[in-house]
Write an enzyme that holds these catalytic residues in place. Structure first.
Site, PDB file in Angstrom:
ATOM      1  CD  GLU A   1      -2.078  -2.671   9.988  1.00  0.00           C
ATOM      2  OE1 GLU A   1      -1.228  -3.539   9.789  1.00  0.00           O
ATOM      3  OE2 GLU A   1      -3.169  -2.635   9.385  1.00  0.00           O
TER       4      GLU A   1
ATOM      5  CD  GLU B   1      -3.780   0.045   5.689  1.00  0.00           C
ATOM      6  OE1 GLU B   1      -2.969   0.787   6.279  1.00  0.00           O
ATOM      7  OE2 GLU B   1      -3.518  -1.128   5.378  1.00  0.00           O
TER       8      GLU B   1
END
Ligand code: GAL
Length: 806
Positions: A419, A496
């Site tokens: 991220e 994820e």
């Protein structure tokens, strides 16, 4: 006669082996006899400083886990709510005679963080990133007699990692001794190509350090042994001219009928590289090898050794619950065993390079690994995080991860970041290209990804770089379906998923109404309960995530989803979202911090394994007349029938995409019983009784025999039972432990995310009927007795034997 001959031969080989070893490379633990001081003492770097009053300890060591939880601690609850700060380690040592003519290196697998290291007052270097492994050469600073290594660790600048990092020399330290001509640090790269069931080509790249710039020639031999120790391939290159300080030797060989490494049969070979100068063996080095091939296909997903395999992964942070970040191989192995039993076949090392032993375990136990380098690049997530070191260190840290880890067969994907904020702006393009290139320069045998959240391809600059081999998507499970349409030809992995929130043993109804905690990024979180608990019916999740069932239902449907990594396998210290203090560890785990499975564990087990599963919940202690949702996860059966006190409440069968069955039951005390059947035959029976008052303690050791190596552990589960032996589901009795024998209690826990009791103690309150004591062996064989007592309860005792290590 033959036997005797073989014995003599074996003895001879052993002697020669030992001698060869003593002549060439020596690699030994350097964990013992350190001194520790919590605080900053600048003078401690010099060798004549007196550390007599300092605490003596062995590494690995994490000082944060020994501290007290406090909201005022600078790491904040997000960092685990434990103290950080500055501390020093020192070790005084005399080099053994057999090492004195050699080149000596000290290797640190990881120091959190900002280590500065001195040998005899001379600064060897600094290493900011606490998740990197590194080494220093000591040779020219060493003297006869006493030498002193001093290490300053500075983890004071907070907030740093977005989870609990631990503080100190939390991984192993090694001393390595080599000859002047020796294989360089992480100097072998063994890769495979053209692998099939009948043959495999092996490529050996060996980097040899010619320290003294010697002229002359060397010979390099690479031998491959199978798991039984049989030599299966060998190649020798003679007369290699030494004309530089670093010589790279490329060799290749083949293995016929290789036994392929897989998640079910993680067969490991071993490569032994020998370097000869004339007749003299100057180095002898071992590299693990697993022979396997894999492929990611945009449409068909992942294959391992030509067979389709869904990557069923979990994300894991590095802490070991009550043991903190201090590396312990048995504690890591236990986590992996629990995950394997659930059916997981893959681990994502969120969001940093792990301890090397974790990768060894994954190689041995059959886990696929996504090895991840960073949680941020130049743009920060927290004020004091690694973005401050990015410019100076990222190339080195990334290269070191790949060099250290590229021989592990378990690793199939490198992740250059999680991220990362640069996905949102154009700087991401060049940075991604640069990072991918650094990885590819060292290894082209795995794919490179990054875990992305910006789902608009045009606005995602990491994706726009075109440099990733596979698209890694975090969350957004509703986008899986149309991924091939939106990203034609693009390989895909769900890096994820989920972020479901659960507290073991706690249930809120109605079980089918899903709570998003927090609701969104703006609204203040107010929905929580006074118990600081999240319902374990799999009906709570973060707003950006989903319940376990929501994501898995999507991921299982599509082959183009090559796999997923659920956030997370275990609860971890820090990030106690959405609860405020005293919550201090995460609610995301499928298993709690103590290692006790939450209910969703059995949903995965019913889906990810073939072993028969029937899991019935919740407990059966409610107010009379209350309507209770009773769930069952099951597999290998056509139906489940539920009975309350002998009366059938009906049969249920999963329909369509269902992953569980449910009954709404008017509570009355007694026995709830579920029977699963296939073709009319009983598969499994599960019963839950209404429990009475706490009456006794039960102790269950995961192992009643451990090794006398000063590290080995027995995890002892404490169950609070009623007089009939039923687990009391709301028991919170304070349990006192007494340990007799040569061992210590390394930690205690109960898995409750908002408990502020210390982990280093000989007592613990049970949480919803359970707690845990972790018994650690010392170096002496013998018998241990762990007794658990609690006011008003019958106590319990478990015996553990500690065996000498051969
Ligand atoms: C993700 C992040 C993880 C963790 C998780 C919690 O966005 O990558 O590190 O913070 O959220 O849901």
């Amino acid at each position: 006669m033959m036997l005797r001959k073989n014995l003599v031969l074996l003895l001879l080989m052993l002697i020669v082996g030992v001698r060869a070893n003593s002549q060439s490379r020596i690699h030994q633990s350097f964990n013992q006899d350190w001194k520790f001081f919590l605080g900053d003492v600048t003078a401690a770097k010099s060798s004549d400083f007196s550390d007599l009053s300092w605490r003596k300890l062995s590494l690995p060591h994490d000082w944060s886990i020994e501290g007290k939880f406090d909201l005022k601690n600078p790491a904040k609850p997000e960092g685990g709510g434990l103290p950080t700060g500055v501390a020093w380690y020192r070790k005084t040592f005399t080099l053994p005679a057999n090492l004195q003519q050699k080149n000596i290196f000290i290797e640190f697998d990881g120091v959190y963080k900002n280590s500065e290291i001195w040998i005899n007052g001379h600064l060897l270097g600094k290493r900011p990133y606490g998740y990197s492994s590194f080494n220093y050469e000591l040779t020219k600073y060493l003297k006869p007699g006493e030498n002193v290594i001093a290490v300053r660790v500075d983890n004071s600048a907070q907030p740093d990692s977005r989870w609990y990092s631990g503080s100190g020399i939390y991984r192993n330290v090694w001393l390595t001794a080599t000859e002047n001509i020796a294989i360089d640090h992480w100097g072998t790269f063994v890769s495979t190509s053209a692998v099939s069931k009948t043959t495999a080509k092996l490529n050996f790249k060996t980097e040899i350090r010619n320290k003294a710039g010697l002229k002359g020639e060397i010979d390099v031999q690479s031998q491959v042994y199978d798991a039984k120790g049989k030599l299966v391939a060998a190649v020798r290159t003679d007369h290699i001219t030494l004309n530089d300080t670093l010589v790279t030797v490329a060799q290749s060989s083949t293995v016929d009928q290789p036994e392929l490494w897989s998640v079910n049969n993680p067969h490991l070979y071993k490569v032994v590289t020998k370097v000869f100068s004339g007749k003299r063996l100057v180095d002898n080095y071992e590299t693990p090898l697993g022979i396997r091939y894999f492929n990611f296909d945009a449409a068909k997903g992942f294959t391992l050794n030509g067979e389709y395999l869904k990557i069923l992964g979990v994300c894991m942070h590095h802490d070991l619950g009550a043991l903190g970040a201090a590396v312990n191989v048995r504690a890591m192995e236990r986590q992996l065993e629990i995950m394997k039993d659930m059916g997981a076949n893959a681990i994502r090392t969120a969001h940093n390079p792990p301890a090397p032993e974790l990768l060894d375990l994954c190689d041995k136990m059959g886990f696929l690994v996504m090895d991840e380098a960073f949680d941020m690049w130049a743009k920060k997530k927290n004020k004091q995080d690694y973005h401050l070191n990015w410019n100076e260190w990222h190339v080195r840290d990334l290269q070191d991860m790949v060099k250290r880890d590229r021989n592990h067969p378990s690793i199939i994907v490198w992740s250059i970041g999680n991220e990362i904020r640069e996905q949102f702006d154009s700087t991401g393009v060049a940075m991604t290209k640069e990072l991918v290139k650094f990885v590819k320069d060292l290894d082209t045998t795995r794919l490179v990804t990054s875990a992305l959240t910006e789902t608009d391809a045009k606005k995602n600059f990491i994706y726009q770089s075109g440099a990733l081999d596979i698209y890694g998507l975090n969350y957004n499970h509703k986008l899986y379906k149309d991924f091939p349409k939106n990203y034609p030809g693009q390989k895909f992995i769900a890096t994820e998923t989920t972020s479901s929130l659960d507290t073991r043993g706690f249930y809120e109804m109605p079980s089918d109404s899903i709570r998003r905690w927090p609701k969104d990024g703006k609204t203040k979180f107010t929905e929580g309960n006074a118990e600081f608990a999240a319902s374990s019916y799999d009906n709570v999740s973060a707003y950006w995530g989903s319940t376990h069932e929501e994501t898995w239902r999507e991921a299982k449907k599509y082959d183009h989803v090559s796999g997923l990594f659920v956030w997370t396998g275990f609860d971890y210290l820090g990030e106690p979202l959405p609860y405020p203090w005293p919550a201090r560890s995460s609610y995301f785990g499928i298993v709690d911090l103590a290692g006790f499975p939450k209910d969703a564990y059995y949903m995965y087990q019913s889906e990810w394994t073939n072993k028969p599963v029937l899991h019935l919940f919740p407990h059966w202690n409610w107010t009379v007349g209350k309507m209770v949702d009773v769930w069952a996860y099951y597999n290998n059966a056509d139906e489940v029938e539920l009975f309350l006190n002998g009366k059938s409440l009906g049969k249920r069968t999963k329909q369509g995409e269902d992953l569980h069955v449910v009954w709404s039951v008017k509570y009355e005390p007694g026995t709830l019983k579920a029977i699963s059947k296939k073709n009319g035959q009983v598969v499994l029976v599960k019963e839950i009784n209404t429990a009475g008052k706490p009456a006794k303690i039960e102790l269950l050791a995961d192992r009643t025999q451990i090794g006398a190596d000063g590290k080995d552990l027995s995890f002892v589960t404490v169950r609070i039972l009623d007089a009939q032996g039923n687990l009391v589901p709301d028991a919170d009795n304070l349990v006192q432990f007494k340990l007799e024998g040569e061992a210590t209690i390394a930690g205690v826990d109960n898995g409750f995310q908002a408990s502020l009791e210390p982990f280093k103690a000989d007592y613990r309150k049970a949480y919803r009927g359970l707690c845990l004591a972790i018994v650690q062996a010392k170096n002496k064989a013998g018998k241990l007795k762990l007794t658990a007592t609690s006011a008003g309860l019958k106590s319990a005792l478990v015996s553990i034997s500690v065996k000498g290590i051969k």
